[in-house]
Design a protein around this motif. Structure first.
Motif, PDB file in Angstrom:
ATOM      1  N   LEU A   1      -2.315  -1.917  -7.917  1.00  0.00           N
ATOM      2  CA  LEU A   1      -2.514  -2.242  -6.509  1.00  0.00           C
ATOM      3  C   LEU A   1      -1.237  -1.940  -5.741  1.00  0.00           C
ATOM      4  O   LEU A   1      -0.127  -2.086  -6.272  1.00  0.00           O
ATOM      5  CB  LEU A   1      -2.849  -3.722  -6.331  1.00  0.00           C
ATOM      6  CG  LEU A   1      -4.158  -4.259  -6.913  1.00  0.00           C
ATOM      7  CD1 LEU A   1      -4.225  -5.769  -6.726  1.00  0.00           C
ATOM      8  CD2 LEU A   1      -5.361  -3.575  -6.266  1.00  0.00           C
ATOM      9  N   TYR A   2      -1.401  -1.521  -4.495  1.00  0.00           N
ATOM     10  CA  TYR A   2      -0.252  -1.382  -3.596  1.00  0.00           C
ATOM     11  C   TYR A   2      -0.697  -1.745  -2.188  1.00  0.00           C
ATOM     12  O   TYR A   2      -1.708  -1.242  -1.697  1.00  0.00           O
ATOM     13  CB  TYR A   2       0.324   0.036  -3.610  1.00  0.00           C
ATOM     14  CG  TYR A   2       1.646   0.110  -2.872  1.00  0.00           C
ATOM     15  CD1 TYR A   2       2.845  -0.154  -3.528  1.00  0.00           C
ATOM     16  CD2 TYR A   2       1.687   0.397  -1.510  1.00  0.00           C
ATOM     17  CE1 TYR A   2       4.053  -0.134  -2.854  1.00  0.00           C
ATOM     18  CE2 TYR A   2       2.895   0.417  -0.825  1.00  0.00           C
ATOM     19  CZ  TYR A   2       4.069   0.149  -1.499  1.00  0.00           C
ATOM     20  OH  TYR A   2       5.266   0.157  -0.825  1.00  0.00           O
ATOM     21  N   LEU A   3       0.066  -2.629  -1.552  1.00  0.00           N
ATOM     22  CA  LEU A   3      -0.273  -3.110  -0.218  1.00  0.00           C
ATOM     23  C   LEU A   3       0.625  -2.439   0.812  1.00  0.00           C
ATOM     24  O   LEU A   3       1.853  -2.416   0.665  1.00  0.00           O
ATOM     25  CB  LEU A   3      -0.096  -4.626  -0.157  1.00  0.00           C
ATOM     26  CG  LEU A   3      -0.569  -5.325   1.112  1.00  0.00           C
ATOM     27  CD1 LEU A   3      -2.075  -5.186   1.280  1.00  0.00           C
ATOM     28  CD2 LEU A   3      -0.172  -6.801   1.063  1.00  0.00           C
TER      29      LEU A   3
ATOM     30  N   SER B   1      -2.974  -6.319 -12.267  1.00  0.00           N
ATOM     31  CA  SER B   1      -2.025  -6.025 -11.191  1.00  0.00           C
ATOM     32  C   SER B   1      -2.188  -7.044 -10.072  1.00  0.00           C
ATOM     33  O   SER B   1      -3.278  -7.599  -9.874  1.00  0.00           O
ATOM     34  CB  SER B   1      -2.244  -4.605 -10.656  1.00  0.00           C
ATOM     35  OG  SER B   1      -1.259  -4.260  -9.705  1.00  0.00           O
ATOM     36  N   LEU B   2      -1.088  -7.265  -9.325  1.00  0.00           N
ATOM     37  CA  LEU B   2      -1.075  -8.235  -8.228  1.00  0.00           C
ATOM     38  C   LEU B   2      -0.410  -7.621  -7.009  1.00  0.00           C
ATOM     39  O   LEU B   2       0.518  -6.814  -7.128  1.00  0.00           O
ATOM     40  CB  LEU B   2      -0.312  -9.494  -8.632  1.00  0.00           C
ATOM     41  CG  LEU B   2      -0.842 -10.287  -9.832  1.00  0.00           C
ATOM     42  CD1 LEU B   2       0.187 -11.315 -10.282  1.00  0.00           C
ATOM     43  CD2 LEU B   2      -2.166 -10.966  -9.487  1.00  0.00           C
ATOM     44  N   ALA B   3      -0.874  -8.000  -5.819  1.00  0.00           N
ATOM     45  CA  ALA B   3      -0.233  -7.615  -4.561  1.00  0.00           C
ATOM     46  C   ALA B   3      -0.292  -8.818  -3.635  1.00  0.00           C
ATOM     47  O   ALA B   3      -1.218  -9.639  -3.721  1.00  0.00           O
ATOM     48  CB  ALA B   3      -0.945  -6.420  -3.925  1.00  0.00           C
TER      49      ALA B   3
ATOM     50  N   ARG C   1      -3.690  -2.097   4.836  1.00  0.00           N
ATOM     51  CA  ARG C   1      -4.417  -1.300   3.846  1.00  0.00           C
ATOM     52  C   ARG C   1      -4.008  -1.711   2.434  1.00  0.00           C
ATOM     53  O   ARG C   1      -2.825  -1.925   2.152  1.00  0.00           O
ATOM     54  CB  ARG C   1      -4.139   0.192   4.025  1.00  0.00           C
ATOM     55  CG  ARG C   1      -4.591   0.775   5.352  1.00  0.00           C
ATOM     56  CD  ARG C   1      -4.176   2.233   5.472  1.00  0.00           C
ATOM     57  NE  ARG C   1      -2.722   2.394   5.384  1.00  0.00           N
ATOM     58  CZ  ARG C   1      -2.103   3.573   5.328  1.00  0.00           C
ATOM     59  NH1 ARG C   1      -2.818   4.688   5.330  1.00  0.00           N
ATOM     60  NH2 ARG C   1      -0.793   3.640   5.275  1.00  0.00           N
ATOM     61  N   LEU C   2      -4.992  -1.763   1.557  1.00  0.00           N
ATOM     62  CA  LEU C   2      -4.749  -2.024   0.149  1.00  0.00           C
ATOM     63  C   LEU C   2      -5.201  -0.799  -0.641  1.00  0.00           C
ATOM     64  O   LEU C   2      -6.317  -0.311  -0.458  1.00  0.00           O
ATOM     65  CB  LEU C   2      -5.529  -3.257  -0.314  1.00  0.00           C
ATOM     66  CG  LEU C   2      -5.384  -3.620  -1.789  1.00  0.00           C
ATOM     67  CD1 LEU C   2      -3.982  -4.146  -2.083  1.00  0.00           C
ATOM     68  CD2 LEU C   2      -6.447  -4.649  -2.196  1.00  0.00           C
ATOM     69  N   PHE C   3      -4.325  -0.310  -1.517  1.00  0.00           N
ATOM     70  CA  PHE C   3      -4.632   0.832  -2.373  1.00  0.00           C
ATOM     71  C   PHE C   3      -4.850   0.312  -3.794  1.00  0.00           C
ATOM     72  O   PHE C   3      -4.087  -0.515  -4.294  1.00  0.00           O
ATOM     73  CB  PHE C   3      -3.492   1.845  -2.362  1.00  0.00           C
ATOM     74  CG  PHE C   3      -3.234   2.459  -1.019  1.00  0.00           C
ATOM     75  CD1 PHE C   3      -3.735   3.718  -0.705  1.00  0.00           C
ATOM     76  CD2 PHE C   3      -2.488   1.784  -0.061  1.00  0.00           C
ATOM     77  CE1 PHE C   3      -3.499   4.288   0.538  1.00  0.00           C
ATOM     78  CE2 PHE C   3      -2.241   2.340   1.190  1.00  0.00           C
ATOM     79  CZ  PHE C   3      -2.756   3.600   1.490  1.00  0.00           C
ATOM     80  N   SER C   4      -5.882   0.817  -4.457  1.00  0.00           N
ATOM     81  CA  SER C   4      -6.181   0.391  -5.828  1.00  0.00           C
ATOM     82  C   SER C   4      -6.409   1.606  -6.717  1.00  0.00           C
ATOM     83  O   SER C   4      -7.104   2.551  -6.338  1.00  0.00           O
ATOM     84  CB  SER C   4      -7.394  -0.535  -5.859  1.00  0.00           C
ATOM     85  OG  SER C   4      -8.534   0.102  -5.290  1.00  0.00           O
TER      86      SER C   4
END
Length: 411
Positions: free
Chosen positions: A225-227, A183-185, A231-234
């Motif tokens: 991943l979600y940015l 995954s990429l953000a 904040r970064l969510f993994s």
């Protein structure tokens, strides 16, 4: 490099062949025209049709634009065929009907013009295969747009490639992971985040294509991943979601309600109503308050298999699953309002094209489907890969698909 299908701009140049027929006359080809939008097509055709109608056939005012395979019917109807003889319209919507022609020759061209406008508004168009980006040495697992002309891709070959879409070439390769890149953000500050099978998140500078740091904490491979701002969510195979503060690059919270790997993350809403959504191998979707991180809802009914992808369009959430289906949820109420059996195999990705009010889905069956904004009808099915399609990305008016065949197709 990009395999070109034409010499001028490779994104979105089309060729349309249009036929005109008047009552009592046989069908004849009027024009073949290259265009980049329906506005261009309208401009190219308008003068010719007005001239034919008002001068050449003043007594036969019933104008038809048809394809070779169409039957002629009463009224003014429109159909356009592209260079591959694929209809822009679906089988159920072959014609744009604007009613019975007016007795006044001056009015009919306005009807033709209106039919073109209606046609454009209904998004009756095809997505041509514009070429393939080749370069990865393994399956392409994830995509992320940085801006309109830059694409990032992660692969089974453990690398990330940076693609210059204006030239159709790979502008750089980032190496450093010890496993698949899942995954990429991307942050507008020029930071790229990559999640891997090696259980780490790496932080890169896209300006220098350099590794800045590695985030460690998950005990299983990281799938999503979600940015969101700073904040970064993994989401991970360890069944947890970690929240990282990008000011300190420290994990500030771990969410632990799922009973399986967390495959997908997305967010919707604003302020106190902003929610984090997570999809899991446990077949469920969870809704979390993005401020307090409290669990708001275990959304029901669950899918029949893993939830691999989530996307948001307006006030609706769409979830794609290995049960071959996509579900549509009303976000304020968390209610499922539609269940669509979308593909013949796992649905691997679902993305929203907000400007077009379109949903696109990909599958392990090797196809990409383009739907209307409520997934009531399929407007196009894209076939061009020789393996499972693993992820999708959207940029301007192009759609990109990543596959196990190691290619990224451009549509």
């Amino acid at each position: 490099s990009l395999l070109y299908h034409g010499v001028v701009p490779w994104f979105r140049m089309r060729t349309a062949t249009v036929f005109v027929q008047y009552v009592g006359h046989t069908e004849q080809t009027v024009r073949t025209v290259q265009y980049t939008s329906l506005e261009t097509l309208r401009e190219a055709l308008e003068v010719k049709y007005k001239q034919d109608l008002l001068i050449t056939h003043p007594k036969n005012r019933q104008l038809y634009l048809v394809s070779k395979i169409s039957q002629i019917k009463d009224g003014v109807k429109l159909k356009v065929v592209n260079r591959d003889s694929d209809l822009f319209a679906t089988d159920a919507e072959k014609f744009v009907d604007v009613g019975t022609p007016s007795p006044s020759p001056a009015v009919l061209p306005q009807q033709v013009e209106q039919s073109l406008a209606d046609y454009e508004a209904r998004n009756l168009k095809t997505y041509e295969n514009l070429g393939a980006l080749m370069g990865h040495g393994g399956q392409v697992l994830c995509l992320r747009m940085v801006k309109n002309d830059t694409l990032l891709s992660g692969s089974q070959d453990k690398t990330i490639k940076v693609w210059d879409l204006s030239k159709g070439i790979a502008a750089g390769t980032l190496s450093g992971h010890g496993g698949f890149v899942r995954s990429l953000a991307y942050s507008d500050l020029g930071l790229l985040f990559s999640a891997s099978q090696d259980r780490t998140i790496k932080v890169w500078s896209t300006k220098e294509n350099a590794l800045l740091r590695t985030l460690v904490g998950h005990t299983g491979e990281i799938y999503s991943l979600y940015l969101d701002g700073s904040r970064l969510f993994s989401g991970s195979d360890d069944n947890t979601i970690r929240i990282w503060d990008l000011n300190t690059f420290q994990c500030i919270k771990t969410l632990t309600d799922h009973r399986g790997s967390v495959f997908s993350l997305n967010m919707a809403g604003t302020g106190a109503n902003r929610m984090l959504f997570s999809g899991s191998r446990d077949h469920t979707i969870r809704a979390w308050n993005s401020k307090t991180y409290a669990l708001q809802k275990r959304m029901n009914p669950p899918h029949y298999d893993s939830v691999d992808s989530l996307t948001v369009l307006n006030d609706r959430l769409f979830s794609a699953s290995r049960d071959k289906a996509v579900r549509e949820w009303v976000i304020p109420t968390f209610e499922c309002c539609r269940h669509v059996q979308a593909h013949n195999d796992w649905v691997t990705a679902v993305v929203a094209w907000e400007a077009e009010d379109v949903i696109a889905t990909s599958s392990r069956d090797g196809t990409v489907k383009v739907w209307d904004g409520h997934m009531a009808t399929v407007s196009d099915t894209l076939r061009g890969h020789n393996g499972a399609v693993n992820d999708l990305a959207i940029a301007n008016d192009i759609l990109l698909s990543a596959s196990s065949d190691r290619a990224i197709q451009v549509w």
